[in-house]
Design an enzyme around this catalytic site. Sequence first.
Site, short mmCIF file in Angstrom:
data_model
loop_
_atom_site.label_atom_id
_atom_site.label_comp_id
_atom_site.label_asym_id
_atom_site.label_seq_id
_atom_site.Cartn_x
_atom_site.Cartn_y
_atom_site.Cartn_z
N LYS A 13 0.83 -1.22 0.00
CA LYS A 13 0.00 0.00 0.00
C LYS A 13 0.86 1.26 0.00
CE LYS A 13 -1.87 -1.03 3.94
NZ LYS A 13 -1.11 -2.25 4.28
N ARG A 88 -8.92 1.23 9.63
CA ARG A 88 -8.56 -0.16 9.91
C ARG A 88 -9.68 -0.87 10.66
NH1 ARG A 88 -2.73 0.73 9.67
NH2 ARG A 88 -1.58 -1.20 9.70
N ARG A 123 12.06 -5.14 4.46
CA ARG A 123 11.62 -3.74 4.30
C ARG A 123 12.58 -2.78 5.00
NH1 ARG A 123 5.52 -2.09 5.21
NH2 ARG A 123 5.67 -3.35 7.10
N ARG A 156 11.78 -1.17 10.67
CA ARG A 156 10.68 -0.93 11.61
C ARG A 156 10.71 -1.99 12.71
NH1 ARG A 156 5.23 0.03 8.20
NH2 ARG A 156 4.44 -1.09 10.02
N ARG A 167 0.14 -8.76 13.70
CA ARG A 167 -0.52 -7.73 12.88
C ARG A 167 -1.40 -8.37 11.82
NH1 ARG A 167 4.62 -4.97 10.96
NH2 ARG A 167 3.28 -3.72 9.63
P1 ADP Z 1 2.39 -1.81 3.23
O1 ADP Z 1 2.37 -0.31 3.13
O2 ADP Z 1 1.16 -2.45 2.67
O3 ADP Z 1 2.72 -2.30 4.61
P2 ADP Z 1 4.87 -1.59 1.73
O4 ADP Z 1 4.53 -0.72 0.59
O5 ADP Z 1 5.65 -0.98 2.85
O6 ADP Z 1 3.55 -2.35 2.29
O7 ADP Z 1 5.67 -2.85 1.14
C1 ADP Z 1 6.21 -3.84 2.01
C2 ADP Z 1 7.59 -4.27 1.48
O8 ADP Z 1 7.41 -4.96 0.25
C3 ADP Z 1 8.52 -3.11 1.20
O9 ADP Z 1 9.83 -3.51 1.55
C4 ADP Z 1 8.40 -2.89 -0.31
O10 ADP Z 1 9.60 -2.38 -0.88
C5 ADP Z 1 8.10 -4.29 -0.82
N1 ADP Z 1 7.16 -4.32 -1.95
C6 ADP Z 1 6.05 -3.58 -2.11
N2 ADP Z 1 5.41 -3.91 -3.26
C7 ADP Z 1 6.14 -4.89 -3.82
C8 ADP Z 1 6.02 -5.68 -5.02
N3 ADP Z 1 4.99 -5.52 -5.86
N4 ADP Z 1 6.96 -6.61 -5.29
C9 ADP Z 1 8.00 -6.80 -4.43
N5 ADP Z 1 8.18 -6.10 -3.29
C10 ADP Z 1 7.28 -5.17 -2.98
P1 AMP Z 2 1.36 0.66 9.25
O1 AMP Z 2 2.51 1.61 9.08
O2 AMP Z 2 0.14 1.06 8.47
O3 AMP Z 2 1.76 -0.78 9.02
O4 AMP Z 2 0.93 0.76 10.78
C1 AMP Z 2 1.82 0.42 11.83
C2 AMP Z 2 1.07 0.28 13.15
O5 AMP Z 2 0.49 1.56 13.51
C3 AMP Z 2 -0.11 -0.69 13.15
O6 AMP Z 2 0.29 -2.03 13.38
C4 AMP Z 2 -0.94 -0.12 14.32
O7 AMP Z 2 -0.39 -0.47 15.58
C5 AMP Z 2 -0.77 1.38 14.14
N1 AMP Z 2 -1.81 1.96 13.26
C6 AMP Z 2 -1.62 2.52 12.03
N2 AMP Z 2 -2.78 2.94 11.51
C7 AMP Z 2 -3.74 2.62 12.42
C8 AMP Z 2 -5.15 2.76 12.46
N3 AMP Z 2 -5.82 3.31 11.44
N4 AMP Z 2 -5.81 2.33 13.56
C9 AMP Z 2 -5.16 1.77 14.61
N5 AMP Z 2 -3.83 1.59 14.63
C10 AMP Z 2 -3.11 2.01 13.55
#
Ligand code: ADP
Ligand code: AMP
Length: 213
Positions: A13, A88, A123, A156, A167
């Site tokens: 995302k 969420r 990541r 992270r 999660r």
């Molecule tokens: P989210 O925001 O849903 O948690 P991220 O955008 O942070 O996901 O992506 C999670 C990890 O996967 C990151 O390290 C990113 O670089 C990698 N990633 C995202 N999309 C792809 C893809 N289509 N193919 C391979 N790796 C990806």
């Molecule tokens: P994310 O960066 O979206 O993966 O979020 C990291 C963490 O932040 C999640 O696992 C939750 O603990 C918290 N968080 C982010 N967005 C929300 C939300 N909309 N509601 C509740 N907790 C959130």
Amino acid sequence: MRIILLGAPGTGKGTQGKFIEKKYNIPKISTGDILRKKIEENHQISKKINEILKNGKLVSDKIVCNLLNERLNKSDCKNGFILDGFPRTKKQAIYLSKINVKIDYILEFIVPYEIILQRVSGRRIHFSSGRIYHINFNPPKEKNKDDITKEQLSIREDDKISSVKKRLKEYEEKIIPLRKYYLEKPELKYFKIDGAEKLSNIFKKIESILNKK
Ligand code: ADP
Ligand code: AMP
């Protein structure tokens, strides 16, 4: 254009959100990024928020809704925005509607669990900008450095496998009522995205959705 990105952690995302932000010139708002910044700023509630994130739990609807509202009131949101990680819960979705935020698109990212685990384990993030990398799938130009600022990338704390599993479980529970809530709204366009594809293919798919009138 007001867009919500739904999907489990690690489905891409944030990555695709950044592409949309650049192409359509609307801000990508990640409540996760906002919360991580709050932790860093050392507020009264920082310790509490940090514990929740580390344990893979959700921060309370009240705290997150207030933070989001504050962000949506900024002037850069007036032509639209991309919400990444919000709502969420169904309560958060209802909150959006209560404050009169009308959503145009929902894009739900679907990725198998094994791939999610590979993704989060590699990541890396650039803290201040929210730019996202992967050591193998989307590496920075210089090892462990942000492409633009050349600052160090970080891992992270909640990307440890034990937190990720929690999660994912949390997501599975909350998405069922949330998906139902939005699927029952005929005024918005809901699309499922195969997030297991290549980065560029996914973005092409998203562009084709957003460019269709
Ligand atoms: P989210 O925001 O849903 O948690 P991220 O955008 O942070 O996901 O992506 C999670 C990890 O996967 C990151 O390290 C990113 O670089 C990698 N990633 C995202 N999309 C792809 C893809 N289509 N193919 C391979 N790796 C990806
Ligand atoms: P994310 O960066 O979206 O993966 O979020 C990291 C963490 O932040 C999640 O696992 C939750 O603990 C918290 N968080 C982010 N967005 C929300 C939300 N909309 N509601 C509740 N907790 C959130």
